[in-house]
Write a protein that holds these residues in place. Sequence first.
Motif, short mmCIF file in Angstrom:
data_model
loop_
_atom_site.label_atom_id
_atom_site.label_comp_id
_atom_site.label_asym_id
_atom_site.label_seq_id
_atom_site.Cartn_x
_atom_site.Cartn_y
_atom_site.Cartn_z
N GLU A 255 46.96 60.20 34.87
CA GLU A 255 47.19 59.17 33.86
C GLU A 255 47.29 57.78 34.50
N SER A 256 48.02 57.69 35.63
CA SER A 256 48.18 56.39 36.32
C SER A 256 46.83 55.88 36.83
N PHE A 257 46.02 56.78 37.38
CA PHE A 257 44.73 56.36 37.91
C PHE A 257 43.83 55.87 36.77
N ASN A 258 43.90 56.53 35.63
CA ASN A 258 43.12 56.06 34.47
C ASN A 258 43.56 54.66 34.06
N ASP A 259 44.88 54.43 34.16
CA ASP A 259 45.37 53.07 33.84
C ASP A 259 44.85 52.05 34.84
N LEU A 260 44.82 52.44 36.14
CA LEU A 260 44.30 51.52 37.16
C LEU A 260 42.84 51.21 36.94
N ILE A 261 42.06 52.22 36.55
CA ILE A 261 40.63 51.98 36.29
C ILE A 261 40.47 51.01 35.13
N ALA A 262 41.30 51.21 34.09
CA ALA A 262 41.23 50.29 32.94
C ALA A 262 41.57 48.87 33.37
N LEU A 263 42.61 48.78 34.24
CA LEU A 263 42.99 47.44 34.73
C LEU A 263 41.89 46.84 35.57
N LEU A 264 41.27 47.63 36.45
CA LEU A 264 40.18 47.15 37.29
C LEU A 264 39.01 46.67 36.45
N ASN A 265 38.71 47.37 35.39
CA ASN A 265 37.61 46.97 34.51
C ASN A 265 37.91 45.62 33.85
N GLU A 266 39.18 45.39 33.50
CA GLU A 266 39.55 44.10 32.92
C GLU A 266 39.41 43.00 33.96
N TYR A 267 39.82 43.27 35.22
CA TYR A 267 39.62 42.29 36.28
C TYR A 267 38.16 41.94 36.44
N ARG A 268 37.32 42.93 36.39
CA ARG A 268 35.86 42.70 36.56
C ARG A 268 35.33 41.80 35.45
N GLU A 269 35.83 42.00 34.24
CA GLU A 269 35.39 41.14 33.13
C GLU A 269 35.82 39.71 33.36
N CYS A 270 37.04 39.54 33.91
CA CYS A 270 37.53 38.18 34.18
C CYS A 270 36.75 37.53 35.32
N ILE A 271 36.44 38.33 36.35
CA ILE A 271 35.73 37.79 37.51
C ILE A 271 34.35 37.28 37.13
N LYS A 272 33.76 37.86 36.10
CA LYS A 272 32.44 37.38 35.66
C LYS A 272 32.48 35.91 35.25
N GLN A 273 33.69 35.45 34.83
CA GLN A 273 33.84 34.06 34.41
C GLN A 273 34.21 33.15 35.59
N ALA A 274 34.50 33.76 36.76
CA ALA A 274 34.95 32.97 37.90
C ALA A 274 33.77 32.29 38.59
N VAL A 275 34.10 31.40 39.55
CA VAL A 275 33.08 30.69 40.31
C VAL A 275 32.29 31.68 41.14
N PRO A 276 31.02 31.37 41.48
CA PRO A 276 30.20 32.33 42.24
C PRO A 276 30.82 32.76 43.56
N ALA A 277 31.49 31.86 44.25
CA ALA A 277 32.06 32.24 45.54
C ALA A 277 33.14 33.30 45.37
N CYS A 278 33.91 33.16 44.30
CA CYS A 278 34.97 34.16 44.05
C CYS A 278 34.36 35.50 43.66
N ARG A 279 33.31 35.45 42.84
CA ARG A 279 32.65 36.70 42.43
C ARG A 279 32.07 37.42 43.64
N ASP A 280 31.45 36.64 44.52
CA ASP A 280 30.85 37.26 45.70
C ASP A 280 31.92 37.87 46.61
N ALA A 281 33.05 37.19 46.74
CA ALA A 281 34.13 37.71 47.60
C ALA A 281 34.69 39.01 47.03
#
Length: 484
Positions: A255-281
């Motif tokens: 259950e905890s790992f599923n929550d982490l995956i959900a959190l990671l997916n949300e981070y990825r959505e946010c990173i798409k809006q970040a500057v290219p250097a941050c996305r690449d890092a």
Amino acid sequence: MPFAKLITKSPLPLSWLIAAASAFVGMIFVLLAWYLELEYHIMPISPDAVFAMHRNLLAVWVIDLAPLVMGVYGYLTGLVLEKFQNRLSERVHNESKLVALIENMANGIIVINARGSIQHINHAASRIFGYSEQELIGRNVAILMPKDVGEMHDQYIANYFNTDIAKILDIRREVEAVRSNGEVFPLELKVSKLEFQGGQFFIGSVSDLSEVKSLELQLYQARKLEAIGQLAAGIAHEINTPIQYIGDNLRALEESFNDLIALLNEYRECIKQAVPACRDAMAAAENRHSADYIIDDTPKAIRQSLEGTERVRNIVRAMKDFSHIDRSQISRININEAIKNTLTIAHNEYKYLADIVTDFSELPSVECYASDLNGVFLNLIVNAAHAIEAKGAGRGRISISTKVDGYEVEIAISDTGAGIDKKISQRIYDPFFTTKEVGKGTGQGLHIAHQVISKHNGKIWFSSEANQGTTFFIRLPLRLAQVT
């Protein structure tokens, strides 16, 4: 009527009969003497001539005493014969009683002479060895022994007579013997020496120990299974608690790992809006730490771990159900569940040899001695796996079905193994009979299975075809009220 029949049927004593017969012979002698005397003196045969002869010849009076003398002699002879006859009858009666006693003894009795030739064998010994008395009388006793022992037996007897040292006389000992069908079996033997009518004989008292050995082995196995049952119950209890912890923690981790995956997916959505250097890092960091592999593989590892713990829990539960500690207690069980538990226990025996096919009908509970019955199921399943292995034709199939038939249940356990040879089909329930190689079987499994099913007032039988397989059928009553 012949004289012998007259003697045996007459109510008069033998001495009286012989006295009467002797007197009668004496009377004939007297009459013959009178006749010859009258002829010699050329006298007519008449009463007057007889009287005249008695007046003139004193010797005639002596001859007239012949019936009395012979009667007395016959009477005395009869007394002697009566005494002899009584002694003879008593001896014959005692010998008849002795023979009847020997013939009806529970132990087998075998009498041999100094050359080892069988002189007598009673009914019990005949039954033990499977020979008739006519087949054994006059033959060497070595026929009842294993070949290596039989070849030395005559030498043993010769050594005894040469040295007069008795090493085995009057001592009970356990030996191996051979039945008429070639079966070797355990025998208790006690040999005694007998001197009779100038000859020397040996009397062997024998008891078949097959049933005793079978019971001893059953008792040993029962005690061993009871100990294993107690050990299994303890191990199951000890394993169950940590397995519960592991299972609960794995589910929490999932259950905890599923929550982490959900959190990671949300981070990825946010990173798409970040500057290219941050996305690449961030992409480089995910690639460096194998984020995609972890996201894909970790749930599989957790699921496999959960399946493993569930498997362990099932095995523990099967061990607890299979190993009833109180083997003498009657309980009501679900036959289908009992077979499933047995399949779990026996999994290692068939997993590389056969696929399992089950066809379980809905069954009412059955009253039984659960541990004993589980042992029967285990034996038949393991035998089926061994039969498939012996056939050597690759992976086989073990099929198990159950059904209700009136007030009974029927269980069928089939395999696609080598089958049972018709030549041995009548012996498969015999104790210690096995066709398996050393280390694979003791020859007790089916014997015990037959006894267990009989104990339940049930039936066990089989059908088999060479190279096609064997099916064992078991019928059990639903209730054991009639079992004593």
